[in-house]
Design a protein around this motif. Structure first.
Motif, PDB file in Angstrom:
ATOM      1  N   TYR A   1      15.902  69.320  54.504  1.00  0.00           N
ATOM      2  CA  TYR A   1      16.704  69.840  53.450  1.00  0.00           C
ATOM      3  C   TYR A   1      16.206  70.881  52.749  1.00  0.00           C
ATOM      4  O   TYR A   1      17.043  72.056  52.708  1.00  0.00           O
ATOM      5  CB  TYR A   1      17.067  68.966  52.524  1.00  0.00           C
ATOM      6  CG  TYR A   1      17.552  67.367  53.188  1.00  0.00           C
ATOM      7  CD1 TYR A   1      18.599  67.550  53.915  1.00  0.00           C
ATOM      8  CD2 TYR A   1      16.644  66.267  53.216  1.00  0.00           C
ATOM      9  CE1 TYR A   1      19.069  66.224  54.666  1.00  0.00           C
ATOM     10  CE2 TYR A   1      17.082  65.252  53.698  1.00  0.00           C
ATOM     11  CZ  TYR A   1      18.233  65.025  54.536  1.00  0.00           C
ATOM     12  OH  TYR A   1      18.905  63.959  55.128  1.00  0.00           O
ATOM     13  N   LEU A   2      14.870  70.959  52.287  1.00  0.00           N
ATOM     14  CA  LEU A   2      14.367  72.166  51.746  1.00  0.00           C
ATOM     15  C   LEU A   2      14.317  73.660  52.389  1.00  0.00           C
ATOM     16  O   LEU A   2      14.434  74.432  52.106  1.00  0.00           O
ATOM     17  CB  LEU A   2      12.899  71.700  50.883  1.00  0.00           C
ATOM     18  CG  LEU A   2      13.085  70.652  49.758  1.00  0.00           C
ATOM     19  CD1 LEU A   2      11.810  70.050  49.520  1.00  0.00           C
ATOM     20  CD2 LEU A   2      13.523  71.527  48.480  1.00  0.00           C
ATOM     21  N   ALA A   3      13.819  73.288  53.619  1.00  0.00           N
ATOM     22  CA  ALA A   3      13.378  74.142  54.348  1.00  0.00           C
ATOM     23  C   ALA A   3      14.832  75.013  54.843  1.00  0.00           C
ATOM     24  O   ALA A   3      14.888  76.272  54.903  1.00  0.00           O
ATOM     25  CB  ALA A   3      13.068  73.601  55.918  1.00  0.00           C
ATOM     26  N   VAL A   4      15.887  74.167  55.282  1.00  0.00           N
ATOM     27  CA  VAL A   4      17.361  75.020  55.668  1.00  0.00           C
ATOM     28  C   VAL A   4      17.604  75.567  54.362  1.00  0.00           C
ATOM     29  O   VAL A   4      18.181  76.669  54.519  1.00  0.00           O
ATOM     30  CB  VAL A   4      18.197  73.461  55.899  1.00  0.00           C
ATOM     31  CG1 VAL A   4      19.577  74.212  55.951  1.00  0.00           C
ATOM     32  CG2 VAL A   4      17.843  73.183  57.397  1.00  0.00           C
ATOM     33  N   ALA A   5      17.506  75.099  53.243  1.00  0.00           N
ATOM     34  CA  ALA A   5      18.079  75.435  51.866  1.00  0.00           C
ATOM     35  C   ALA A   5      17.312  76.949  51.553  1.00  0.00           C
ATOM     36  O   ALA A   5      17.981  77.876  51.180  1.00  0.00           O
ATOM     37  CB  ALA A   5      17.966  74.491  50.520  1.00  0.00           C
ATOM     38  N   ASP A   6      15.992  77.052  51.476  1.00  0.00           N
ATOM     39  CA  ASP A   6      15.310  78.142  51.897  1.00  0.00           C
ATOM     40  C   ASP A   6      15.550  79.257  52.620  1.00  0.00           C
ATOM     41  O   ASP A   6      15.936  80.577  52.113  1.00  0.00           O
ATOM     42  CB  ASP A   6      13.750  77.757  51.803  1.00  0.00           C
ATOM     43  CG  ASP A   6      12.852  79.082  51.934  1.00  0.00           C
ATOM     44  OD1 ASP A   6      12.854  79.620  50.323  1.00  0.00           O
ATOM     45  OD2 ASP A   6      12.294  79.659  52.433  1.00  0.00           O
TER      46      ASP A   6
ATOM     47  N   ALA B   1      27.451  69.726  53.960  1.00  0.00           N
ATOM     48  CA  ALA B   1      27.672  70.656  55.144  1.00  0.00           C
ATOM     49  C   ALA B   1      28.155  70.400  56.283  1.00  0.00           C
ATOM     50  O   ALA B   1      29.038  70.884  57.077  1.00  0.00           O
ATOM     51  CB  ALA B   1      26.488  71.596  55.117  1.00  0.00           C
ATOM     52  N   ALA B   2      27.779  69.202  56.771  1.00  0.00           N
ATOM     53  CA  ALA B   2      28.044  68.528  58.220  1.00  0.00           C
ATOM     54  C   ALA B   2      29.716  68.174  57.827  1.00  0.00           C
ATOM     55  O   ALA B   2      30.398  68.150  59.053  1.00  0.00           O
ATOM     56  CB  ALA B   2      27.289  67.318  58.570  1.00  0.00           C
ATOM     57  N   LEU B   3      30.034  67.717  56.840  1.00  0.00           N
ATOM     58  CA  LEU B   3      31.303  67.320  56.659  1.00  0.00           C
ATOM     59  C   LEU B   3      32.380  68.491  56.904  1.00  0.00           C
ATOM     60  O   LEU B   3      33.071  68.314  57.441  1.00  0.00           O
ATOM     61  CB  LEU B   3      31.474  66.425  55.214  1.00  0.00           C
ATOM     62  CG  LEU B   3      33.103  65.991  54.743  1.00  0.00           C
ATOM     63  CD1 LEU B   3      33.350  65.096  55.638  1.00  0.00           C
ATOM     64  CD2 LEU B   3      32.931  65.649  53.417  1.00  0.00           C
ATOM     65  N   GLN B   4      31.878  69.712  56.092  1.00  0.00           N
ATOM     66  CA  GLN B   4      32.719  70.690  56.485  1.00  0.00           C
ATOM     67  C   GLN B   4      32.787  71.163  57.825  1.00  0.00           C
ATOM     68  O   GLN B   4      33.813  71.613  58.127  1.00  0.00           O
ATOM     69  CB  GLN B   4      32.194  71.942  55.523  1.00  0.00           C
ATOM     70  CG  GLN B   4      32.171  71.597  53.976  1.00  0.00           C
ATOM     71  CD  GLN B   4      33.609  71.223  53.540  1.00  0.00           C
ATOM     72  OE1 GLN B   4      34.600  71.892  53.850  1.00  0.00           O
ATOM     73  NE2 GLN B   4      33.936  70.076  52.853  1.00  0.00           N
ATOM     74  N   TYR B   5      31.741  71.106  58.451  1.00  0.00           N
ATOM     75  CA  TYR B   5      31.664  71.438  59.884  1.00  0.00           C
ATOM     76  C   TYR B   5      32.822  70.626  60.638  1.00  0.00           C
ATOM     77  O   TYR B   5      33.307  70.927  61.589  1.00  0.00           O
ATOM     78  CB  TYR B   5      30.234  71.271  60.521  1.00  0.00           C
ATOM     79  CG  TYR B   5      30.135  71.554  61.989  1.00  0.00           C
ATOM     80  CD1 TYR B   5      29.976  72.757  62.302  1.00  0.00           C
ATOM     81  CD2 TYR B   5      30.219  70.362  63.063  1.00  0.00           C
ATOM     82  CE1 TYR B   5      29.802  73.130  63.965  1.00  0.00           C
ATOM     83  CE2 TYR B   5      30.229  70.841  64.105  1.00  0.00           C
ATOM     84  CZ  TYR B   5      29.833  71.981  64.832  1.00  0.00           C
ATOM     85  OH  TYR B   5      29.833  72.415  66.055  1.00  0.00           O
TER      86      TYR B   5
ATOM     87  N   LYS C   1      25.519  80.583  64.506  1.00  0.00           N
ATOM     88  CA  LYS C   1      25.442  79.590  65.630  1.00  0.00           C
ATOM     89  C   LYS C   1      24.209  78.944  65.677  1.00  0.00           C
ATOM     90  O   LYS C   1      24.341  77.594  65.806  1.00  0.00           O
ATOM     91  CB  LYS C   1      25.402  80.352  66.984  1.00  0.00           C
ATOM     92  CG  LYS C   1      26.694  81.466  66.781  1.00  0.00           C
ATOM     93  CD  LYS C   1      26.730  82.380  68.234  1.00  0.00           C
ATOM     94  CE  LYS C   1      27.814  83.146  68.374  1.00  0.00           C
ATOM     95  NZ  LYS C   1      27.747  84.101  69.744  1.00  0.00           N
ATOM     96  N   TYR C   2      23.050  79.425  65.160  1.00  0.00           N
ATOM     97  CA  TYR C   2      21.846  78.593  64.983  1.00  0.00           C
ATOM     98  C   TYR C   2      21.963  77.355  64.017  1.00  0.00           C
ATOM     99  O   TYR C   2      21.904  76.330  64.263  1.00  0.00           O
ATOM    100  CB  TYR C   2      20.585  79.273  64.692  1.00  0.00           C
ATOM    101  CG  TYR C   2      19.626  78.785  64.173  1.00  0.00           C
ATOM    102  CD1 TYR C   2      18.752  77.948  64.789  1.00  0.00           C
ATOM    103  CD2 TYR C   2      19.252  78.578  62.642  1.00  0.00           C
ATOM    104  CE1 TYR C   2      17.482  77.227  64.463  1.00  0.00           C
ATOM    105  CE2 TYR C   2      18.196  77.978  62.184  1.00  0.00           C
ATOM    106  CZ  TYR C   2      17.351  77.283  63.054  1.00  0.00           C
ATOM    107  OH  TYR C   2      16.055  76.528  62.779  1.00  0.00           O
TER     108      TYR C   2
ATOM    109  N   LEU D   1      22.138  73.191  64.466  1.00  0.00           N
ATOM    110  CA  LEU D   1      21.455  72.122  63.850  1.00  0.00           C
ATOM    111  C   LEU D   1      22.321  71.178  63.252  1.00  0.00           C
ATOM    112  O   LEU D   1      21.764  69.868  63.020  1.00  0.00           O
ATOM    113  CB  LEU D   1      20.638  72.937  62.552  1.00  0.00           C
ATOM    114  CG  LEU D   1      19.465  73.701  62.820  1.00  0.00           C
ATOM    115  CD1 LEU D   1      18.757  74.260  61.563  1.00  0.00           C
ATOM    116  CD2 LEU D   1      18.465  72.947  63.588  1.00  0.00           C
ATOM    117  N   ILE D   2      23.360  71.674  62.656  1.00  0.00           N
ATOM    118  CA  ILE D   2      24.602  70.609  62.042  1.00  0.00           C
ATOM    119  C   ILE D   2      24.667  69.710  63.351  1.00  0.00           C
ATOM    120  O   ILE D   2      25.024  68.598  62.893  1.00  0.00           O
ATOM    121  CB  ILE D   2      25.580  71.155  61.606  1.00  0.00           C
ATOM    122  CG1 ILE D   2      24.962  71.776  60.156  1.00  0.00           C
ATOM    123  CG2 ILE D   2      26.584  70.318  61.035  1.00  0.00           C
ATOM    124  CD1 ILE D   2      26.114  72.829  59.456  1.00  0.00           C
TER     125      ILE D   2
END
Length: 346
Positions: free
Chosen positions: A96-101, A148-152, A167-168, A172-173
């Protein structure tokens, strides 16, 4: 004349009573105990169809999940205390921290900016796919991958993701959603049914990190004096849980498992097996009693986070989806709060 005045006063008093009752409607909370679904071999999302149908009838306004908030994760990072590496570098926080960064850097948005953007975007009554994409990336920037996955899933099309980076992220999602975590197979499904735009994080995973910080001898104590935990999986409560799980896999319906996990029978037997036992192990260091104390601490913190959600949703219905061992503790605390009505899964 006097009769007319009295009649009017009674009408006004009646209306006042109705308004007061409406204003004082208690916030309703259902604690749904669950297995961690990605650990169940053979689990598939359709097995929850009847569970979801039952929960749908409650018409929840808010769905909470067993995840730490971005604020708490970042607070732990900034402490620079190696004792908490298990959180920030482990499964509770690292991805979660890595994606946020990454998202903050690529999208040029700070944590606080993303928070403000989210409040504006998610309040919209009918969001366009482009608005949902913006909301998705802002959620990622604050570590909120489940929302974010919910929005996807609301967007329901990869065509809107144009750049290689977008796209990347979409890839992931999709991997996250395919993991069969209860965030996606259960919480996300219910959120979509009720047109909810966010899954509220209410957990706090610091208990074990604090235990090992205060009592580095705990693991040796457990190895040498933890005989009462030997063959714990053979106890009737866990044998029944396993049997209902296997029956549910075969029948493609986990309804009976969820009925049991949310029963008074399970709550009591699980407490006796997993938690009351810590007062009977007599570790020389006292780390066994600390284990129980810090588990209580974690559940009190979770309750505090639920009440933080309740403060912004007074009089509404809140669903909390969390590991079944938390259920009895959370209900115990919430039942003491005057403005909360604890609902039953029945």
């Amino acid at each position: 004349m006097m009769k007319s005045i009295l009649t009017n006063l009674l009408i006004v008093a009646g209306l006042f009573t109705l308004v007061t009752q409406a204003q004082m409607k208690k916030t309703e909370v259902l604690i749904l105990g669950t297995q961690h679904l990605h650990h169940i071999k053979g689990f598939e999302k359709p097995m929850l169809k009847n569970v979801i149908s039952k929960l749908e009838s409650y018409n929840f306004d808010v769905v909470c999940i067993e995840k730490m908030s971005g604020e708490l994760l970042n607070d732990i990072v900034f402490r620079e205390d190696r004792s908490f590496d298990g959180i920030t570098k482990g499964s509770f926080g690292h991805k979660y921290l890595a994606v946020a960064d990454t998202v903050q850097k690529v999208k040029k948005v700070t944590f606080l900016e993303a928070k403000r953007n989210i409040e504006v975007l998610k309040s919209g009554k009918k969001l366009s796919p482009q608005e949902r994409k913006k909301l998705l990336f802002n959620y990622l920037a604050v570590t909120d991958v489940p929302s974010a996955a919910l929005q996807y899933e609301y967007i329901n099309s990869d065509k809107i993701f144009k750049t290689n980076f977008e796209k990347y992220i979409a890839g992931l999602i999709k991997e996250e959603i395919a993991s069969n975590n209860e965030y996606y197979s259960l919480a996300g499904s219910l959120a979509k049914i009720n047109n909810i735009n966010k899954l509220e994080p209410i957990d706090n995973f610091q208990d074990e990190a604090l235990l090992l910080k205060y009592y580095p001898e705990f693991m040796n104590d457990f190895k040498n004096y933890g005989g009462k935990f030997k063959n714990i999986n053979m106890l009737p409560v866990y044998q029944k849980t396993n049997e209902l799980t296997q029956e549910g896999i075969k029948s493609n319906d986990l309804s009976n498992l969820y009925e049991f996990l949310n029963s008074d029978e399970y709550v009591k037997q699980d407490y006796d097996a997993q938690w009351d036992v810590w007062h009977k192990t007599n570790f020389p260091s006292g780390s066994d009693r600390a284990r129980h104390s810090l588990w209580e601490m974690r559940n009190l913190q979770i309750t505090g986070n639920i009440m933080k959600v309740a403060a912004r949703n007074s009089g509404k219905k809140i669903l909390v989806i969390i590991g079944a061992s938390h259920k009895g503790f959370l209900e115990k605390y919430l039942n003491q709060i005057n403005d909360v009505k604890v609902l039953k899964y029945e």
